[in-house]
Design a protein around this motif. Structure first.
Motif, PDB file in Angstrom:
ATOM      1  N   UNK A 388       0.882  -1.252  -0.018  1.00  0.00           N
ATOM      2  CA  UNK A 388       0.032   0.063   0.091  1.00  0.00           C
ATOM      3  C   UNK A 388       0.924   1.194   0.101  1.00  0.00           C
ATOM      4  N   UNK A 389       2.100   1.203   0.007  1.00  0.00           N
ATOM      5  CA  UNK A 389       3.005   2.118   0.152  1.00  0.00           C
ATOM      6  C   UNK A 389       3.551   2.573  -1.172  1.00  0.00           C
ATOM      7  N   UNK A 390       3.377   1.779  -2.151  1.00  0.00           N
ATOM      8  CA  UNK A 390       4.160   1.831  -3.140  1.00  0.00           C
ATOM      9  C   UNK A 390       3.328   2.287  -4.562  1.00  0.00           C
ATOM     10  N   UNK A 396       7.864  12.674  -4.088  1.00  0.00           N
ATOM     11  CA  UNK A 396       9.272  12.917  -4.100  1.00  0.00           C
ATOM     12  C   UNK A 396      10.021  11.835  -3.804  1.00  0.00           C
ATOM     13  N   UNK A 397      10.026  11.097  -2.867  1.00  0.00           N
ATOM     14  CA  UNK A 397      10.805  10.265  -2.304  1.00  0.00           C
ATOM     15  C   UNK A 397       9.802   8.988  -1.498  1.00  0.00           C
ATOM     16  N   UNK A 398       9.738   7.836  -2.450  1.00  0.00           N
ATOM     17  CA  UNK A 398       8.925   6.947  -1.972  1.00  0.00           C
ATOM     18  C   UNK A 398       9.181   6.246  -0.543  1.00  0.00           C
ATOM     19  N   UNK A 399      10.424   6.597   0.118  1.00  0.00           N
ATOM     20  CA  UNK A 399      10.960   6.032   1.208  1.00  0.00           C
ATOM     21  C   UNK A 399      10.472   7.215   2.556  1.00  0.00           C
ATOM     22  N   UNK A 442     -12.136   4.248   8.239  1.00  0.00           N
ATOM     23  CA  UNK A 442     -12.934   4.500   9.363  1.00  0.00           C
ATOM     24  C   UNK A 442     -12.671   6.158   9.374  1.00  0.00           C
ATOM     25  N   UNK A 443     -11.470   6.692   9.153  1.00  0.00           N
ATOM     26  CA  UNK A 443     -11.404   8.108   9.202  1.00  0.00           C
ATOM     27  C   UNK A 443     -11.638   8.748   7.885  1.00  0.00           C
ATOM     28  N   UNK A 444     -12.237   8.226   6.962  1.00  0.00           N
ATOM     29  CA  UNK A 444     -12.809   8.885   5.571  1.00  0.00           C
ATOM     30  C   UNK A 444     -11.429   8.981   4.708  1.00  0.00           C
ATOM     31  N   UNK A 445     -10.545   8.115   4.767  1.00  0.00           N
ATOM     32  CA  UNK A 445      -9.435   8.242   4.099  1.00  0.00           C
ATOM     33  C   UNK A 445      -9.356   7.189   2.986  1.00  0.00           C
ATOM     34  N   UNK A 446      -8.617   7.336   1.800  1.00  0.00           N
ATOM     35  CA  UNK A 446      -8.489   6.490   0.747  1.00  0.00           C
ATOM     36  C   UNK A 446      -7.545   5.070   0.938  1.00  0.00           C
ATOM     37  N   UNK A 447      -6.736   5.544   1.934  1.00  0.00           N
ATOM     38  CA  UNK A 447      -5.669   4.251   1.984  1.00  0.00           C
ATOM     39  C   UNK A 447      -4.775   4.731   3.216  1.00  0.00           C
TER      40      UNK A 447
END
Length: 584
Positions: A388-390, A396-399, A442-447
């Motif tokens: 889910x982090x890719x 700017x920086x994936x890490x 549950x917080x209304x976020x996409x991911x």
């Protein structure tokens, strides 16, 4: 010659003879007239005409305590008188007298020797009881079967046992074959000596000649060779038993030491030989003790655990790299690990950007500047990021957001990839532990990626941990597209500074609102493409559980705390107060 002595034949039994009228061994009393004595068989006298008798079947002894044949007296060869030819076909048990001896028979034939075997009498069915002569007995001077001239053994331990009553008489034991007298004792393996201790020994040169001769006789007779004790076997048993006792004592001592004795420990502050040890994340007392013991720092794990518990600050030992000495006492090792002098870790502070962390890693590894940043840009997909982090756009920086703030053991010789993997692994584990992936929706976020981005904003804008929940509410309220205060604009200075790789406070509105970049929240609505720093655990918790008080604005007047307001008018008053304080 006696008064009733010898003539041409046997004389009748004189009435004054003590045994006159004895009914024999049947235990019967004498009766008048002739009674068949000694087992019911007749005695004949030469003076009385004998009637011809028919041959009879041999009669068995009635009770069997005494043999009915000839008996030798006490180891002396006695002359046996053969049966009368008239009674040759009859059974044993007839007592013969000297007058009835067949001259054709010579002394020495048919001898039966009575022996003592294991304390009892061996009864031969062909033996007769012979009595030694008594000087007072007229028969005692006869040289026949009564042993004339012999000593009187009555009343001595060598006397014959007295006859027993009929009810006690049993069956006579079977006659054993005569054996040569043995002068030494050899139990043999089956007479008390276990076969383990017996063995054939060919080295008999030192045995006495008599014993060696007896061994030769046994060998010629087909008997088993004599077995001798094996000294090596005895020695082996002693060694085994001694080893078993020693082993039991050793393990018993170890058991006592493990449970009741003091744990082994070194003395002093070490032997001067330095060693670097790395304590893994989440390690507690026993795990830390195992690492130190393996490196030769402490002598036992138990000693370290006891010293850590005795120290009031012992639980404060963290993961990371420590420079210690070998052979330290457990107490001195704990004291040094609590001191900054022992720490050789790379410490990543909360809110640090990746660009700063890359430079720190290069310096610690003593590699060329920019080496770690190049590796992160090229190999970020192989460093352990969750799915889910890719693959997010405009990042700017994936890490960013995954070099988790903590203490890491980094030293010269390591690879940048190994250090980055260690940090990403710790960040991923923390996010999973706090439930970032599960609670994002549950917080209304996409991911979850958006949740980590909010946490990075909270970490950048908040001045204290007590501000994080209110700061998170400000983010969520401003993200709403139709909110009456900001109309969906976040307007955080930190996002502009991130893209500019700077940390300025005095920024003009014209500069902020005219710079077109996805990370500039003064120019674009909503969240930036990704995190802008690496949030700590408290910032993540604040993003997961924001307050619900209606906050939209914040400002820090002293750089230590923040003041929150719900309207722009309230916020402007605080801004004027802040500017006035700076001008003064």
């Amino acid at each position: 010659m006696t008064e009733y002595g010898r003539g041409q034949g046997s004389e009748p039994w004189h009435p004054e003879d003590p045994l006159y009228g004895d009914g024999g061994w049947d235990g019967q009393q004498a009766h008048q007239g002739q009674q068949p004595p000694y087992g019911g068989q007749p005695q004949h006298y030469p003076q009385q005409p004998q009637q011809p008798q028919q041959p009879q079947q041999p009669q068995q002894p009635q009770y069997g305590d005494w043999g009915t044949g000839d008996q030798a007296g006490y180891g002396q060869a006695q002359q046996q008188y053969p049966y009368d030819q008239h009674y040759a076909a009859q059974a044993h048990g007839h007592q013969q007298y000297p007058g009835q001896q067949d001259p054709g028979h010579q002394q020495g034939q048919g001898y039966h020797q009575q022996q003592y075997d294991t304390g009892g009498w061996v009864n031969d069915p062909h033996q007769q009881v012979s009595y030694p002569g008594d000087p007072a007995d007229p028969y005692g001077q006869q040289a026949g079967a009564y042993g004339g001239g012999q000593q009187d053994y009555y009343g001595t331990p060598d006397a014959y046992p007295p006859p027993e009553p009929p009810g006690r008489r049993g069956v006579a034991p079977a006659q054993e074959p005569a054996q040569e007298a043995v002068t030494d004792w050899d139990p043999g393996p089956d007479q008390g000596e276990h076969a383990f201790f017996a063995g054939d020994d060919d080295d008999d040169g030192d045995e006495p000649g008599e014993r060696r001769g007896r061994e030769d006789k046994r060998g010629r007779g087909g008997g088993k060779p004599k077995k001798r004790r094996n000294g090596m076997a005895c020695l082996l048993v002693v060694v085994i038993l001694g080893g078993g006792l020693a082993g039991a004592g050793y393990f018993g001592y170890q058991f006592y030491q493990d449970r009741f004795g003091d744990a082994p420990d070194f003395a002093g502050d070490g032997n001067g030989q330095q060693v670097s040890v790395e304590i893994p994340e989440g390690a507690l007392g026993y795990k830390i003790g195992q690492v130190l013991k393996s490196a030769g720092v402490v002598k036992s794990v138990d000693a370290f655990v006891a010293a850590q518990e005795d120290n009031p600050n012992g639980k404060g030992i963290q993961d990371g790299v420590y420079t210690l000495q070998k052979q330290m006492s457990a107490a001195s090792a704990v004291e040094l690990m609590l001191s900054p002098k022992s720490r050789d870790n790379l410490i990543i502070a909360e809110g640090r950007r990746n660009a700063d962390i890359y430079r720190l890693i290069d310096k610690r590894l003593k590699v060329k500047a920019g080496t770690t940043a190049a590796v992160a840009k090229k190999d970020y997909k192989q460093l352990g990021l969750p799915a889910w982090a890719q693959n997010h756009a405009d990042v700017k920086d994936p890490l960013e957001g995954f070099l988790y703030p903590s203490s890491y053991g980094v030293s010269e010789g390591q690879k940048p990839e190994a250090v980055l993997k260690q940090m990403v692994k710790r960040a991923t584990a923390t996010y999973e532990k706090l439930g970032v992936e599960k609670k994002a929706a549950s917080l209304g976020l996409e991911d979850p990626w958006q949740l980590v981005t909010i946490a990075s904003l909270v970490q950048a804008e908040g001045t204290s941990h007590s501000d994080f929940r209110k700061m998170a509410e400000v983010v969520y309220n401003r993200m709403k597209p139709g909110n009456p205060q900001t109309n969906g604009m976040l307007e955080f200075d930190s996002t502009y500074n991130y893209i500019k790789n700077q940390s300025k406070i005095d920024l003009s509105l014209s500069e902020l609102r005219n710079y077109d970049n996805p990370y500039n929240t003064y120019f674009h609505k909503g969240l930036p493409p990704g995190p802008i720093d690496n949030p700590g655990e408290d910032a993540i918790k604040g993003a997961l559980k924001p307050t619900d008080d209606g906050w939209y604005y914040f400002i820090s007047l002293d750089g230590k705390t923040s003041k929150f307001t719900k309207t722009n008018a309230e916020h402007q008053k605080l801004v004027d107060q802040f500017n006035a304080s700076r001008n003064n």
